[in-house]
Design an enzyme around this catalytic site. Structure first.
Site, PDB file in Angstrom:
ATOM      1  N   LYS A   1       0.845  -1.206   0.000  1.00  0.00           N
ATOM      2  CA  LYS A   1       0.000   0.000   0.000  1.00  0.00           C
ATOM      3  C   LYS A   1       0.876   1.250   0.000  1.00  0.00           C
ATOM      4  O   LYS A   1       0.413   2.348  -0.264  1.00  0.00           O
ATOM      5  CB  LYS A   1      -0.915  -0.001   1.226  1.00  0.00           C
TER       6      LYS A   1
ATOM      7  N   CYS B   1     -13.024  -6.486   4.043  1.00  0.00           N
ATOM      8  CA  CYS B   1     -12.435  -7.218   5.189  1.00  0.00           C
ATOM      9  C   CYS B   1     -12.796  -6.546   6.511  1.00  0.00           C
ATOM     10  O   CYS B   1     -11.950  -6.422   7.414  1.00  0.00           O
ATOM     11  CB  CYS B   1     -10.921  -7.348   5.063  1.00  0.00           C
TER      12      CYS B   1
HETATM   13  N1  PLP Z   1      -5.047  -3.726   8.108  1.00  0.00           N
HETATM   14  C1  PLP Z   1      -5.672  -2.826   7.324  1.00  0.00           C
HETATM   15  C2  PLP Z   1      -6.309  -1.624   7.937  1.00  0.00           C
HETATM   16  C3  PLP Z   1      -5.730  -3.049   5.943  1.00  0.00           C
HETATM   17  O1  PLP Z   1      -6.362  -2.181   5.149  1.00  0.00           O
HETATM   18  C4  PLP Z   1      -5.108  -4.206   5.397  1.00  0.00           C
HETATM   19  C5  PLP Z   1      -5.145  -4.480   3.936  1.00  0.00           C
HETATM   20  O2  PLP Z   1      -6.148  -4.394   3.278  1.00  0.00           O
HETATM   21  C6  PLP Z   1      -4.481  -5.103   6.264  1.00  0.00           C
HETATM   22  C7  PLP Z   1      -4.458  -4.828   7.603  1.00  0.00           C
HETATM   23  C8  PLP Z   1      -3.787  -6.330   5.742  1.00  0.00           C
HETATM   24  O3  PLP Z   1      -2.511  -5.961   5.365  1.00  0.00           O
HETATM   25  P1  PLP Z   1      -1.521  -6.909   4.526  1.00  0.00           P
HETATM   26  O4  PLP Z   1      -2.009  -6.889   3.109  1.00  0.00           O
HETATM   27  O5  PLP Z   1      -0.199  -6.220   4.690  1.00  0.00           O
HETATM   28  O6  PLP Z   1      -1.519  -8.230   5.168  1.00  0.00           O
END
Ligand code: PLP
Length: 414
Positions: free
Chosen positions: A234, A372
């Site tokens: 990101k 999610c």
């Molecule tokens: N936490 C938040 C707030 C997110 O938006 C995301 C990804 O969508 C994640 C955790 C998961 O992160 P990662 O893709 O690094 O596992």
């Protein structure tokens, strides 16, 4: 061009866009408007070139070989740790554990830090606006230990109700986990304030920084939390990269989670002694090229200057919010005064997936679904939203195209 901009000059978005090759493409014969940055961001040419250069010129395994390539690969990979420490203002590079992302980072804290310390009757405190990555690991650890999960509420504007969070910091709470920025609502949580309260009570605070580092300058020493996580993909870097930050004394007290190569001091069949943090938590061959790319991504973002990016993104947020509000029947989810340019919305009578599909045909990439965050959807009483999430390379013209496309699609669906 790899834009290092003068902090006093106005933000030159056209020169920044020229650094992102993918932004030049078309979809469905229309110029792409990429508004799905909270899902994953696009990569500047400097990141793509760093990964390409690594495989063409430097590829070797890290920390194992004394030959020239091995040393170069190790230095290039380890430079990501330095960049992350600088980005977060950590006191030492040894406080940065390289992970595959925030999911792995939170699981590492859940299993290595929390699980050995939890017993029946203990509690973990999180909030209604957490991503599943900051919910499910705690549920799994609670199941194994007899601890329970409790949830601090938010209000209708999508802000954490801080007084309720503080009231819930009872002696049975052994760890609190809060997202820095909501991936659905864009809300920025007041982490320094929350950390003052958790610290006063001796409760460790984990902050999910997945959505924060692409938008905000993060100063861990000012925030005062105990754990902080980063998602590389990101932050304009490659997928499968990220980090966990924790203070040295905390990391020193955590046992390894995965065993294997590179995390040991000495191995015999009678027993094994482990490397010091952070290497103790980094078993096996890592995503070397990915971290080389992440180092380039951090250089890129820091070259632009987070403060200037934030000012420009705020302009985009105000413009997009005001324009969306002119569309009849459109409801925005998340109207905290302090937020990043992430806007979730629905239009009366239209399903989120239909809206997103039709927008795609207009060249506009947005995400639809639960993001999610099932419990947050339940709080708002909807199964899904459409989410437009902007980055510093987006433009006012793109917002106009997006809003015109929504209006067209709304008429089609109506
Ligand atoms: N936490 C938040 C707030 C997110 O938006 C995301 C990804 O969508 C994640 C955790 C998961 O992160 P990662 O893709 O690094 O596992």
């Amino acid at each position: 061009m790899n834009a290092i901009q003068n902090p006093v000059e106005p933000f030159d978005v056209d020169s920044v866009r020229a650094d992102f090759p993918l932004l030049m493409r078309e979809v469905h014969d229309k110029a792409l408007v990429y508004f799905d940055n909270a899902n994953t961001s696009q990569k500047p040419a400097s990141v793509i070139e760093a990964v390409d250069h690594f495989y063409r010129q430097t590829n070797a395994n890290v920390a194992r070989a004394v030959h020239q390539l091995g040393e170069e690969a190790t230095a290039a990979y380890e430079s990501a740790r330095d960049r992350l420490a600088r980005l977060l203002n950590a006191s030492s590079r040894d406080e940065i554990v390289l992970t595959s992302g925030t999911t792995q980072a939170i699981n590492l804290v859940a299993y290595s830090y929390a699980m050995p310390r939890l017993k029946a009757g203990d509690e973990i405190l999180i909030t209604t606006m957490e991503h599943h990555a900051n919910i499910v690991p705690w549920q799994l650890v609670c199941e194994r230990t007899g601890a329970t999960l409790k949830v601090a509420p938010i209000n209708e504007r999508g802000e954490l109700i801080v007084e309720r969070f503080v009231d819930m910091l009872t002696p049975s709470v052994k760890l609190a986990g809060v997202t820095h920025v909501s991936n659905v609502l864009g809300t920025i949580n007041p982490i320094a304030q929350l950390a003052r309260e958790t610290r006063r009570r001796g409760i460790p605070l984990l902050v999910d920084g997945s959505q924060a580092t692409p938008h905000l300058p993060v100063d861990l020493r000012a925030l005062g939390c105990d754990f902080y996580t980063v998602t590389g993909h990101k932050l304009f870097g490659p997928t499968g990269t990220g980090a966990l930050w924790a203070r040295k004394e905390i990391l020193r007290d955590m046992p390894p989670l995965f065993g294997g190569g590179e995390m040991i001091r000495e191995v015999s069949f009678e027993g094994t002694t482990f490397a010091d943090p952070p290497h103790r938590f980094e078993a096996g061959t890592p995503n070397i090229a990915g971290f080389v790319g992440l180092a380039a991504a951090i250089d890129y973002v820091q070259g632009l200057g987070h403060a200037r990016l934030r000012a420009y993104e705020q302009e985009l947020l105000v413009h997009a919010t005001q324009a969306l509000k002119t569309i009849p029947g459109l409801r925005i989810f998340g109207e905290a005064p302090d937020k990043v340019p992430v806007i979730s919305f629905l239009i009366d009578g239209a399903h989120a997936h239909d809206l997103a599909t039709l927008l795609d045909h207009e060249g506009v990439a947005v995400r639809s679904g639960h993001h999610c965050a099932h419990p947050l959807m339940k709080f708002f009483g909807v199964p899904a939203t459409v989410r437009a999430s902007l980055a510093f390379y987006n433009t006012h013209d793109e917002i106009e195209r997006f809003v015109a496309a929504i209006d067209k699609v709304r008429k089609l669906l109506g």
